[in-house]
Design an enzyme around this catalytic site. Structure first.
Site, PDB file in Angstrom:
ATOM      1  N   PHE A  48       9.633  -8.921  -6.063  1.00 40.89           N
ATOM      2  CA  PHE A  48      10.811  -9.071  -5.219  1.00 40.89           C
ATOM      3  C   PHE A  48      10.671  -8.067  -4.071  1.00 40.89           C
ATOM      4  CE2 PHE A  48      15.226  -8.433  -4.009  1.00 40.89           C
ATOM      5  CZ  PHE A  48      15.751  -9.710  -4.091  1.00 40.89           C
ATOM      6  N   ASP A  82      11.177  -3.174 -13.826  1.00 41.63           N
ATOM      7  CA  ASP A  82      12.347  -3.770 -13.195  1.00 41.63           C
ATOM      8  C   ASP A  82      12.751  -4.954 -14.079  1.00 41.63           C
ATOM      9  OD1 ASP A  82      14.114  -5.313 -11.689  1.00 41.63           O
ATOM     10  OD2 ASP A  82      13.221  -4.700  -9.788  1.00 41.63           O
ATOM     11  N   TYR A  86      24.346  -8.382 -12.021  1.00 40.79           N
ATOM     12  CA  TYR A  86      25.071  -9.552 -11.489  1.00 40.79           C
ATOM     13  C   TYR A  86      24.335 -10.863 -11.729  1.00 40.79           C
ATOM     14  CZ  TYR A  86      22.067  -8.215  -7.520  1.00 40.79           C
ATOM     15  OH  TYR A  86      21.003  -7.844  -6.743  1.00 40.79           O
ATOM     16  N   LYS A  87      23.151 -10.792 -12.352  1.00 43.58           N
ATOM     17  CA  LYS A  87      22.402 -12.020 -12.644  1.00 43.58           C
ATOM     18  C   LYS A  87      22.768 -12.485 -14.052  1.00 43.58           C
ATOM     19  CE  LYS A  87      18.977 -10.855  -9.187  1.00 43.58           C
ATOM     20  NZ  LYS A  87      17.730 -10.138  -8.855  1.00 43.58           N
ATOM     21  N   ARG A 147      14.171 -23.265  -7.351  1.00 46.98           N
ATOM     22  CA  ARG A 147      14.295 -22.411  -8.527  1.00 46.98           C
ATOM     23  C   ARG A 147      15.523 -22.840  -9.340  1.00 46.98           C
ATOM     24  NH1 ARG A 147      15.065 -15.963  -7.946  1.00 46.98           N
ATOM     25  NH2 ARG A 147      17.003 -16.706  -7.048  1.00 46.98           N
TER      26      ARG A 147
HETATM   27  C1  LIG Z   1      17.642  -9.306  -7.710  1.00 49.12           C
HETATM   28  C2  LIG Z   1      16.570  -8.301  -7.672  1.00 49.12           C
HETATM   29  C3  LIG Z   1      16.759  -7.079  -7.026  1.00 49.12           C
HETATM   30  C4  LIG Z   1      18.035  -6.807  -6.286  1.00 49.12           C
HETATM   31  O1  LIG Z   1      18.153  -5.537  -5.795  1.00 49.12           O
HETATM   32  P1  LIG Z   1      19.551  -5.040  -5.195  1.00 49.12           P
HETATM   33  O2  LIG Z   1      19.332  -3.647  -4.861  1.00 49.12           O
HETATM   34  O3  LIG Z   1      20.585  -5.288  -6.248  1.00 49.12           O
HETATM   35  O4  LIG Z   1      19.863  -5.905  -4.000  1.00 49.12           O
HETATM   36  C5  LIG Z   1      15.730  -6.133  -7.072  1.00 49.12           C
HETATM   37  N1  LIG Z   1      14.579  -6.395  -7.733  1.00 49.12           N
HETATM   38  C6  LIG Z   1      14.375  -7.582  -8.351  1.00 49.12           C
HETATM   39  C7  LIG Z   1      13.088  -7.828  -9.069  1.00 49.12           C
HETATM   40  C8  LIG Z   1      15.358  -8.564  -8.329  1.00 49.12           C
HETATM   41  O5  LIG Z   1      15.140  -9.729  -8.926  1.00 49.12           O
END
Ligand SMILES: *Cc1c(COP(=O)(O)O)cnc(C)c1O
Length: 430
Positions: free
Chosen positions: A136, A215, A240-241, A389
């Protein structure tokens, strides 16, 4: 290994499967609109119904009536630790090793900086920080920012190295192992749904003396995670996921107990001071996970998010994982058997040991196909480049949802509904 659904060929079969599903009753805890099949819980989880009354209570009673006294009487001050302790239970850590705070991006910075600091004490010549090319983007950007900030101590620059997969990482560990500070890997990839082996990867990275940061954004709440048995060093993740904490709900940061005494994260705000209300002129850190706190927390968001965490904790994690795999397997098999004549390329591993809880297909017209699906009530999402997705949240998605989603996708493709001009327009958020 693959589950086999070939004997289930009609919608009724899946209505029956939903009736027999041991997790079916969780759906009623969530507020989802009628006529919507929500396959985007991997991006923004559904709202637990109880979040409304909780938010109302925090607003009217705790803030509106009890005012500043609520820091003590309603335990606002302890929320990051209390919720962090619950999350830690979910991901296999001890109670004092996790806090809910800030965003994943900020927590990545704190854990990377902590890892750099630990290594600088004993192995100061290590300069390589590893992450995935397909990670990400924020994960990569934060590493870049930290490296820029660190400069060149002893005339020796830090370096970002991107790896493509586990074999690539193994090769790097073999060739440059003594240079590696830490590896930051996302357990389940946001785009492909590929899941890394938590224990084997941690072991591989630590073998050369490097530290392992996970992560867990696409893991906790959907796949089993046991950080202690994997012997991980640090972990971060959002809520939030799959944890259904609400838009922008605080993330979490986890640290192995063995490091808590030794780390120094650079954002030394007053919330991580040993005695924050002593208002001293000098910073003294705590030795628990609350040393990752910085400043005043978003209490409304923390309070409502706890509902989602409590729901996740009340589910047996292996039953959850079983259902997640059943849903993703079914989706893959139905797309294959009913849409085999269309040019859809599966990007997600068929091998269940390497599959998270979402499934991605690439297609030349991926963006307008997703837009057409959304207009018909099937909400998935689009990711660059050309990826559709579909997230399967085992707490509120059922087998009939999968069948209906595939049938809707079939309609969109067979009738080329995606060609309509309104599906070509892109919003700021995709
Ligand atoms: C959703 C996601 C994020 C989101 O980061 P925020 O700081 O909450 O915007 C970070 N890393 C991964 C791998 C994600 O899937």
């Amino acid at each position: 290994m693959q589950r086999d659904f070939t004997h289930m060929t009609t919608r009724d079969h899946f209505v029956t499967a939903d009736k027999e599903d041991p997790l079916a009753h969780f759906r009623q805890l969530f507020d989802l609109p009628e006529n919507v099949i929500y396959l985007d819980g991997n991006s923004l989880g559904a709202m637990p119904k109880e979040a409304v009354s909780r938010a109302n209570h925090v607003l009217r009673q705790e803030w509106g009536n009890d005012l500043i006294g609520s820091w003590n009487t309603h335990h606002w001050f302890e929320l990051p630790q209390r919720i962090g302790g619950k999350i830690s239970q979910l991901i296999g850590g001890s109670a004092g090793s996790c806090v809910a705070t800030d965003t994943t991006s900020i927590n990545i910075f704190k854990t990377l900086a902590s890892a750099v600091h630990i290594q600088a004490e004993t192995q100061p010549n290590r300069r390589v920080i590893v992450t995935e090319r397909e990670n990400f983007p924020t994960d990569i950007y934060i590493v870049e920012g930290l490296i820029e900030f660190l400069g060149a101590p002893q005339g020796h620059q830090y370096e970002l190295v991107l790896v493509d997969d586990a074999a690539d990482l193994e090769q790097l560990v073999r060739s440059r192992g003594e240079e590696i500070v830490c590896a930051l890997i996302t357990h389940v990839n946001y785009r492909s749904g590929y899941m890394w082996d938590l224990s084997a990867t941690t072991q591989m990275v630590q073998q050369c003396g490097a530290l392992m940061i996970w992560d867990l954004c696409h893991s906790a709440g959907a796949v089993e995670v046991d950080l202690s048995s994997a012997h991980a060093d640090f972990a971060v993740g959002c809520t939030y996921k799959y944890l259904n904490g609400g838009p922008g709900s605080p993330a979490y940061v986890w640290c192995a107990d063995r490091h808590l005494e030794n780390i120094t994260q650079p954002m030394t705000g007053w919330w991580s001071h040993r005695t924050p209300f002593a208002m001293q002129t000098h910073y003294v850190k705590t030795t628990k996970a609350d040393q990752f706190l910085v400043g005043t927390q978003p209490i409304l968001s923390l309070a409502t998010m706890e509902i989602g965490i409590d729901i996740a904790l009340s589910v047996d994690q292996s039953t959850l994982r079983e259902k997640s795999l059943a849903l993703t397997s079914l989706f893959i098999q139905l797309v294959e058997s009913r849409l085999g004549h269309h040019e859809l390329t599966l990007m997600t591993p068929l091998d269940e040991t390497h599959r998270g809880s979402h499934v991605s297909f690439s297609h030349e017209h991926a963006y307008p196909i997703i837009a057409a699906l959304i207009s018909l009530g099937v909400i998935g999402d689009y990711r660059e480049p050309g990826v559709m997705r579909f997230g399967f949240a085992p707490l509120y998605n059922g087998f009939t949802d999968v069948w209906d989603a595939v049938e809707t996708l079939r309609r969109v493709l067979d009738e080329e509904l995606y060609r309509a001009p309104e599906f070509q327009i892109r919003g700021a958020v995709t």
